[in-house]
Design an enzyme around this catalytic site. Structure first.
Site, PDB file in Angstrom:
ATOM      1  N   ASP A  90       0.859  -1.181   0.000  1.00 20.88           N
ATOM      2  CA  ASP A  90       0.000   0.000   0.000  1.00 20.88           C
ATOM      3  C   ASP A  90       0.896   1.232   0.000  1.00 20.88           C
ATOM      4  OD1 ASP A  90      -2.144   1.647   0.133  1.00 20.88           O
ATOM      5  OD2 ASP A  90      -2.937   0.868   2.025  1.00 20.88           O
ATOM      6  N   ASP A 148      -3.311   2.575  -5.825  1.00 28.29           N
ATOM      7  CA  ASP A 148      -2.180   2.639  -4.896  1.00 28.29           C
ATOM      8  C   ASP A 148      -2.032   1.423  -4.004  1.00 28.29           C
ATOM      9  OD1 ASP A 148      -4.405   3.085  -3.417  1.00 28.29           O
ATOM     10  OD2 ASP A 148      -3.548   4.684  -2.202  1.00 28.29           O
ATOM     11  N   GLU A 149      -2.721   0.343  -4.283  1.00 31.65           N
ATOM     12  CA  GLU A 149      -2.491  -0.849  -3.468  1.00 31.65           C
ATOM     13  C   GLU A 149      -2.716  -2.110  -4.286  1.00 31.65           C
ATOM     14  OE1 GLU A 149      -5.358  -1.660  -0.335  1.00 31.65           O
ATOM     15  OE2 GLU A 149      -6.636  -0.059  -1.085  1.00 31.65           O
TER      16      GLU A 149
END
Lengths: 421, 377
Positions: free
Chosen positions: A28, A122-123
């Site tokens: 993350d 973003d993860e």
């Protein structure tokens, strides 16, 4: 799972964590939008920075940890964030930059393992079970990934290493910012048992309330509650699900291809709106955007739904199933507009509208029943031409006339858009 | 009010009159059937829901004339289930007593004075043989729209020019048209009416057994906006649909490049079988070549099916895809041993018409125009 942060339960053992069998990594990025925007503004490093729409109705998309310390969180109205942290610098989001970094980071992950499941920009979950012989233990890989992302992109990420997705995600959350947490197989059960119930995947505010009413505060409490009691309180499926999770059992594997179930876009108005013409225009803009994304993904959908959120935050959703699958802006707009008009609203103040298409099938297998007397080239051909123009001259170079608002391309709405893929 | 009538006569009449009654009427009295008992030995039953009216007069042994209104569906159910004996109907207090053999029913009287006036009994504009009309309506009504997006498309358009009557319906995906000759009252008769397809099919089915059906249109029907049908002692009126019907003359292809003749029954059976693997919204694909038409459906890894049927082809081979339900509707509707398909291109409409012999001529009195399914990519 709740967005709240949980404190790291004390590790039972003092030995270095044993990562055998912990093949699931959850990576993350730390305050992704904020960190990425700071690459261009190194002068703001170490100061509170908030990313989001700066208008009166903007929403916080991301904030640096310095700003978070003041209580600023994602999705918070910008006005409130400014009051909490008056010293913060507010920067507008740069989605093109985020997309570029996201793509590079995901490519980095694939250098270690092909089994990467992106959850958002973003993860991602990684399954490194096939990389152990070549690249070392999961914790070693996690460390290497963290180093490389920091070196190449200049931003930090946190990694959770665990035997299952659910625990890996919790672990990365606890590792933040810029950290690495390994939950060894033997410690999964004590680890999850120490967490509050809201940390479990599938426990939202409602379920938490039910559990707290039963006196179940920690995951350990759930684990030691008879399965039948949970089923009675929460229903068969979710009772069983929570019971499994509370013992660290999570059957989900890392899926490289997540099948899209629906494609949609929402848009919040800068001010509450009651003008039907204005709302129609926004529905057209959203339909255009959704249809373009469907065509880019080579998908067609059968069900169109419209979401309306009123000024008091009550939300209604109406859906209609079409005769034939579509990826045409006009068709989606006509359905969305009909659904909106069908509500028969009399000057109701509206805060947000959304358009979504579900029942997706690959365009290659979609068939369309022709209509008698239709022209040889329909709206779909027009849309395809718009797509070609957009690829060449940029998104929004060709628009429905009612959406043209001067020099600036309105398809990049000034309003915050929370529905990024 | 008191009369005696044969069970079958009563059951038949009440069933016909009450068939269209709404189960949840906007006004309670509209669920009723009005019995008008006349001293000269007749009972006239009528029902009306402001859209459709139905009326039938039956002979009865009348002892006391009068007028009563009772729940129509209930009376229909009761009369159908009575033993096969004469039925006695009489008012007593605020009830109607229905007695037949040893069974007795008491039905609450509904207020007659609140019942609306039925449209006047229409004067016929001409007549058409019952069997021809029933078949024509069935052939055309199949193409009418069942949805609610465009109300005018739920109707069958009837155009009368002298002795020629043309029925037409379309749901935009297919169009069915049938021409027939009828006997107008005046040779210069000219009418256009848009009749709700569902009501028209029910009416045609119910009246078709009679030798001839009288039609009343225009002013003869007792006002614009109504159409009347009469056969034997049954009379019915229906409110017409309002609105401009789309122009359809350009829909019919002016020429054809490929023609294929197949056995209707064989193709129906084959399409039905193959369509079993066609999921929702997926077509059956037909490849017409000389000697045979290959039919296939299904895609990807789920399931596939294929079958071939003999065909006589003129012109170039063609591969075309159809919604199986629409194709079957058309094949059922032609009503002849063989079906002639006329094509231009795989993306343009195909025309189905019937013909009796493989090497005969097509009977163009009925044409079913079907728009093919195309693939998005």
């Amino acid at each position: 799972m709740s967005r709240r942060q949980f404190t790291l339960p004390h590790r039972v053992s003092t030995e270095p964590p044993d990562d055998t069998g912990c093949t699931v990594l959850h990576v993350d990025m730390d305050a992704f939008f904020a960190s990425a925007s700071l690459l261009a503004r190194p002068d703001l490093r170490g100061t509170p920075v908030i990313i989001g729409g700066s208008g009166g109705r903007g929403v916080v998309l991301s904030a640096t940890y310095e700003a978070r310390r003041f209580g600023v969180t994602s999705a918070m109205p910008m006005g409130r964030a400014r009051r909490l942290c008056p010293s913060a610098t507010v920067l507008p989001p740069d989605h093109a930059l985020y997309a570029r970094i996201s793509k590079a980071v995901m490519a980095t992950f694939r250098d270690w393992t092909p089994i990467v499941e992106p959850l958002s920009v973003d993860e991602a979950f990684l399954d490194v079970s096939g990389a152990l012989r070549r690249s070392g233990s999961p914790a070693t890989i996690a460390g290497a990934i963290r180093d490389r992302v920091a070196d190449e992109q200049g931003i930090t990420c946190s990694v959770g290493v665990a035997p299952t997705k659910f625990v890996a995600k919790l672990a990365s959350n606890l590792a933040k910012p810029d950290g690495l947490v390994v939950v060894p197989r033997d410690e999964v059960v004590p680890f999850v048992h120490a967490l509050p119930v809201a940390a479990l995947w599938g426990v939202g505010d409602k379920t938490e309330e039910v559990l707290l009413r039963l006196g179940l505060k920690t995951v350990g409490d759930i684990a030691h509650t008879p399965l039948d009691t949970l089923r009675r309180a929460l229903g068969d499926a979710s009772g069983q699900h929570l019971h499994d999770l509370s013992w660290g059992r999570d059957p989900r594997t890392v899926q490289t291809l997540r099948e899209e179930r629906s494609i949609g876009a929402d848009s919040t108005f800068a001010e509450d709106v009651d003008d039907a013409v204005y709302i129609h225009r926004r529905l057209l803009q959203l339909s255009d955007k959704v249809a373009a994304r469907m065509r880019a993904a080579e998908l067609m959908g059968l069900t169109v739904s419209a979401k309306i959120r009123f000024s008091d935050f009550t939300t209604v959703t109406r859906a209609r199933t079409l005769h034939d699958p579509t990826d045409t802006s006009r068709v989606i707009y006509a359905a969305a507009r009909d659904l909106f008009d069908g509500l028969g609203l009399q000057r109701a103040r509206i805060r947000l509208v959304g358009v979504r298409v579900s029942g997706l099938i690959p365009a290659s297998t979609a068939s369309v029943q022709g209509v008698l007397g239709e022209p040889d080239h329909g709206w779909r051909d027009a849309d395809l031409a718009v797509d070609r123009a957009s690829r060449r001259f940029g998104a929004g170079s060709v628009l429905p006339a009612s959406l043209v608002t001067g020099a600036r391309s309105p398809s990049r709405s000034q309003d915050p858009d929370l529905s990024l893929p | 009010m008191k009369f005696r009538v044969e069970r079958d006569v009563l059951a038949d009449a009440v069933t016909w009159v009450a068939r269209g009654l709404p189960s949840r009427p906007p006004v309670p009295v509209l669920a009723g059937v009005l019995l008008d008992v006349a001293a000269e030995g007749t009972v006239t039953l009528s029902a009306f829901d402001y859209e459709v009216s139905a009326r039938m007069t039956i002979p009865a042994d009348v002892s006391e004339p009068g007028q009563v209104l009772v729940l129509g569906r209930l009376l229909a159910d009761i009369s159908r289930n009575l033993p096969d004996r004469p039925v006695e109907v009489e008012t007593s207090g605020n009830k109607v007593q229905v007695t037949c053999g040893s069974s007795r029913f008491a039905l609450l009287l509904m207020p007659v004075d609140e019942y609306p006036t039925l449209p006047a009994s229409p004067e016929p504009s001409g007549s058409v043989p019952g069997d021809v009309f029933t078949q024509a309506v069935a052939q055309v009504a199949v193409a009418a729209d069942r949805g609610d997006t465009l109300p005018i498309l739920t109707g069958v358009r009837v155009v009368i020019e002298g002795e020629q009557m043309t029925l037409l319906a379309t749901d935009r995906y297919r169009l069915a048209m049938r021409t027939l000759t009828w006997s107008p009252g005046a040779t210069d008769a000219s009418h256009v009416a848009l009749i709700p397809a569902r009501t028209l099919s029910e009416t045609a089915k119910a009246l078709g057994a009679a030798g001839a059906i009288d039609l009343s249109l225009g002013t003869a029907a007792g006002g614009e906006g109504l159409v009347g049908f009469e056969a034997g002692s049954r009379r019915t009126t229906t409110r017409l649909l309002d609105g401009d019907y789309p122009k359809v003359s350009s829909i019919f292809p002016s020429s054809s490049d490929t023609e294929a003749v197949v056995s209707t029954e064989e193709l129906i059976e084959a399409v039905k079988r193959v369509a079993l693997v066609a999921e929702r919204n997926t077509p059956v694909r037909l490849k017409f070549a000389d000697g045979q038409v290959a039919i296939e459906a299904g895609s990807g890894d789920e399931a596939q099916a294929s079958e071939a049927v003999e065909c006589v082809l003129t012109g170039p081979e063609i591969e075309i895809a159809f919604n199986p339900a629409f194709l079957l509707d058309g094949l059922h509707a032609v009503g002849t041993a063989h079906t002639r398909f006329s094509f231009t291109q795989p993306s343009r409409p195909a025309v189905l018409s019937g013909q009796a012999e493989v090497d005969g001529e097509a009977d163009t009195a009925y044409r079913y125009v079907l728009m093919p399914v195309r693939f998005a990519s």
